[in-house]
Scaffold this motif. Structure first.
Motif, short mmCIF file in Angstrom:
data_model
loop_
_atom_site.label_atom_id
_atom_site.label_comp_id
_atom_site.label_asym_id
_atom_site.label_seq_id
_atom_site.Cartn_x
_atom_site.Cartn_y
_atom_site.Cartn_z
N PHE A 8 0.84 -1.19 0.00
CA PHE A 8 0.00 0.00 0.00
C PHE A 8 0.87 1.24 0.00
O PHE A 8 1.91 1.29 0.66
CB PHE A 8 -0.91 -0.03 1.23
CG PHE A 8 -2.03 0.97 1.17
CD1 PHE A 8 -3.00 0.87 0.19
CD2 PHE A 8 -2.09 2.01 2.07
CE1 PHE A 8 -4.02 1.80 0.13
CE2 PHE A 8 -3.11 2.93 2.02
CZ PHE A 8 -4.08 2.82 1.05
N ASN A 9 0.43 2.27 -0.75
CA ASN A 9 1.31 3.43 -0.93
C ASN A 9 1.07 4.53 0.11
O ASN A 9 1.52 5.65 -0.05
CB ASN A 9 1.14 4.02 -2.34
CG ASN A 9 -0.28 4.49 -2.60
OD1 ASN A 9 -1.09 4.57 -1.69
ND2 ASN A 9 -0.57 4.81 -3.85
N ALA A 10 0.37 4.24 1.17
CA ALA A 10 0.16 5.21 2.24
C ALA A 10 0.35 4.50 3.57
O ALA A 10 0.14 3.30 3.69
CB ALA A 10 -1.24 5.82 2.15
N ASP A 80 -5.62 -3.85 -8.05
CA ASP A 80 -6.10 -2.79 -7.17
C ASP A 80 -7.18 -3.30 -6.23
O ASP A 80 -7.29 -2.87 -5.08
CB ASP A 80 -6.64 -1.62 -8.00
CG ASP A 80 -5.58 -0.97 -8.85
OD1 ASP A 80 -4.47 -0.74 -8.33
OD2 ASP A 80 -5.84 -0.71 -10.04
N GLY A 84 -6.43 -2.94 -2.39
CA GLY A 84 -7.38 -2.06 -1.72
C GLY A 84 -8.33 -2.76 -0.77
O GLY A 84 -9.18 -2.10 -0.15
N GLU A 381 -6.64 12.42 -3.21
CA GLU A 381 -5.88 11.53 -2.34
C GLU A 381 -5.66 10.15 -2.95
O GLU A 381 -4.89 9.35 -2.42
CB GLU A 381 -6.59 11.34 -0.99
CG GLU A 381 -6.73 12.59 -0.16
CD GLU A 381 -8.00 13.37 -0.47
OE1 GLU A 381 -8.34 14.26 0.33
OE2 GLU A 381 -8.64 13.09 -1.52
N MET A 382 -6.34 9.84 -4.06
CA MET A 382 -6.32 8.50 -4.62
C MET A 382 -5.63 8.47 -5.98
O MET A 382 -5.82 9.36 -6.80
CB MET A 382 -7.74 7.96 -4.77
CG MET A 382 -8.52 7.89 -3.47
SD MET A 382 -10.18 7.18 -3.69
CE MET A 382 -9.76 5.44 -3.98
N ASN A 383 -4.84 7.41 -6.19
CA ASN A 383 -4.27 7.17 -7.51
C ASN A 383 -4.99 6.04 -8.23
O ASN A 383 -4.91 5.92 -9.44
CB ASN A 383 -2.78 6.83 -7.39
CG ASN A 383 -1.95 8.03 -6.97
OD1 ASN A 383 -2.11 9.11 -7.52
ND2 ASN A 383 -1.08 7.83 -6.01
N SER A 384 -5.67 5.20 -7.45
CA SER A 384 -6.42 4.08 -8.02
C SER A 384 -7.32 3.52 -6.92
O SER A 384 -7.31 4.00 -5.78
CB SER A 384 -5.48 2.98 -8.53
OG SER A 384 -4.89 2.29 -7.45
N ASP A 387 -6.24 2.62 -3.28
CA ASP A 387 -6.19 3.60 -2.21
C ASP A 387 -7.51 3.70 -1.43
O ASP A 387 -7.68 4.63 -0.64
CB ASP A 387 -5.83 4.98 -2.76
CG ASP A 387 -4.43 5.03 -3.35
OD1 ASP A 387 -3.56 4.33 -2.82
OD2 ASP A 387 -4.23 5.74 -4.35
N ILE A 390 -7.84 4.73 2.31
CA ILE A 390 -7.72 6.13 2.73
C ILE A 390 -9.10 6.67 3.10
O ILE A 390 -9.24 7.49 4.01
CB ILE A 390 -7.06 6.97 1.63
CG1 ILE A 390 -5.64 6.50 1.37
CG2 ILE A 390 -7.05 8.45 1.99
CD1 ILE A 390 -4.95 7.19 0.21
#
Length: 422
Positions: A8-10, A80, A84, A381-384, A387, A390
């Motif tokens: 996850f990127n966050a 994703d 996600g 806040e989202m790229n795909s 995310d 979030i």
């Protein structure tokens, strides 16, 4: 469905991960399969190169106003869904050209949904994804119990059932029954870009020349929904009653207010819920000018929200910023981009409004992103879809209870679907 925080990127709080994994999020309106069907996107490898139908792709980019954050396509691939922490998604099939020019194109009744279904099976069988097709609420619960994701197939626009002419009405009623019993459609969105002889659309997109063609070939009015004064037609009443009978959930996204009220009255009398799979508000929060944006004209008015909730149904909130706000810059140009706060604000407005009407608003809200569909930007806040957690973090930050978040992500939709089944 377990999030893998390493992918996850966050940075996620452990409690957020725990809550999100308890929710089994079901996106009630996802167009990723349609993107692969029409344009050739490779959903396994997140390759969004257009391999076919360049003409439709060019038209889409012409008509859809692009925001700055992830415009047009490339929103949700199968990876994703895994990253996600999704429980599943309602994948939509729609006949684009039949939708816009229903009396020009050949009748391809139900072929679209079958072709979307076949494409999905091709992907999943080839790549052994942890996802299976579910035909009803019982199969969803069964898949959930063994940790498997679900794909539900749905029809966006009654145009998929054939040319909307009087002579074809009986055949379309037969195809409506077949859509549920043979094609396993979970819900049917009555309208899309245009009106039918069932119900008027809330708003028809396109430049003036296209609206002129709408008028010529659809024989109905054009422009914003305020110009419509009629609800369901007599055929529309018969159509909705049959959908109630066979257990096909009716989706009123893109349908005008008068028709939504009619649909809710019929469905309530038949003890069936009504649903909106990717809705916004007709009057968005914080509107700053009297002349509304055409993108908010497709939204649902307060009386329609109340009518849907009274049937026991739920309203899924779309996740495209320019459907949820109507703000302009100093030059009068619409501001298209925005954050996830707009999504949560809209959810909280709907729950608060329904609570003031004496209903439990938290039991009538869900989420339907419309990612990879007719939207051309994501919340900043989202790229795909990877995310999605979030959003969970934001809901917790706003003091939503765990039960409320679980209701939003899956429980309300599952209850609505179960109550719609014959």
């Amino acid at each position: 469905m377990q999030i893998n925080p390493k992918n996850f990127n966050a940075k996620l709080d452990p409690f957020t991960v725990e809550v999100h994994n308890s929710c089994y999020p079901i996106d009630t309106h996802l167009d990723s399969i349609s993107g692969s069907y029409y344009f050739g996107f490779d959903l396994e490898n997140r390759d969004w190169s257009i391999r076919k139908n360049y003409v439709l792709a060019a038209i889409a980019k012409l008509l859809l106003p692009a925001g700055e954050n992830k415009p047009h396509y490339g929103h949700v691939a199968f990876s994703d869904l895994e990253i996600g922490g999704y429980g599943g998604a309602c994948f939509t099939a729609h006949a684009v050209l039949q939708n816009i020019f229903p009396k020009l194109w050949a009748d391809r009744a139900l072929k679209k949904i079958q072709e979307h279904y076949d494409l999905f099976l091709e992907y999943t069988e080839l790549n052994n994804f942890n996802i299976t097709v579910a035909k009803n609420s019982a199969e969803i619960e069964q898949s959930r119990s063994i940790g498997k994701k679900v794909a539900l197939f749905c029809i966006e626009g009654a145009h998929c059932l054939g040319i909307p002419t009087v002579s074809n009405q009986k055949n379309r009623l037969n195809l409506l029954r077949k859509a549920k019993q043979d094609q396993n459609a979970v819900y049917l969105t009555l309208n899309h870009y245009s009106s039918t002889d069932i119900s008027p659309a809330s708003y028809k997109i396109g430049p003036d020349w296209m609206r002129h063609l709408y008028k010529n070939f659809n024989n109905d009015t054009t422009g914003p929904a305020s110009s419509y004064s009629n609800g369901l037609t007599e055929f529309g009443r018969e159509f909705v009653s049959l959908a109630n009978e066979v257990g096909l959930l009716i989706d009123v996204t893109h349908t005008n207010t008068e028709a939504i009220i009619d649909i809710c009255e019929i469905s309530k009398a038949n003890n069936r819920p009504v649903f909106a799979s990717h809705a916004s508000l007709r009057t968005p929060i914080g509107r700053s000018q009297s002349a509304p944006s055409k993108h908010t004209m497709r939204g649902i008015e307060s009386e329609a929200i109340h009518a849907i909730a009274e049937t026991g149904g739920c309203i899924s909130v779309v996740m495209c910023p320019y459907f949820l706000q109507d703000r302009r810059d100093k030059n009068g140009k619409q501001i298209k981009d925005g954050g996830l706060g707009l999504v949560v604000d809209t959810m909280e407005f709907i729950t608060g409004y329904l609570s003031k009407q004496g209903l439990n608003g938290s039991k009538h809200i869900s989420f339907g992103s419309d990612f990879d569909g007719g939207i051309a930007c994501l919340p900043r806040e989202m790229n795909s879809g990877a995310d999605l957690p979030i959003l969970t973090q934001m809901l917790l930050d706003r003091k939503w209870s765990i039960e409320h978040i679980q209701d939003l992500y899956s429980e309300n939709f599952l209850r609505t679907l179960k109550c719609s089944e014959a």
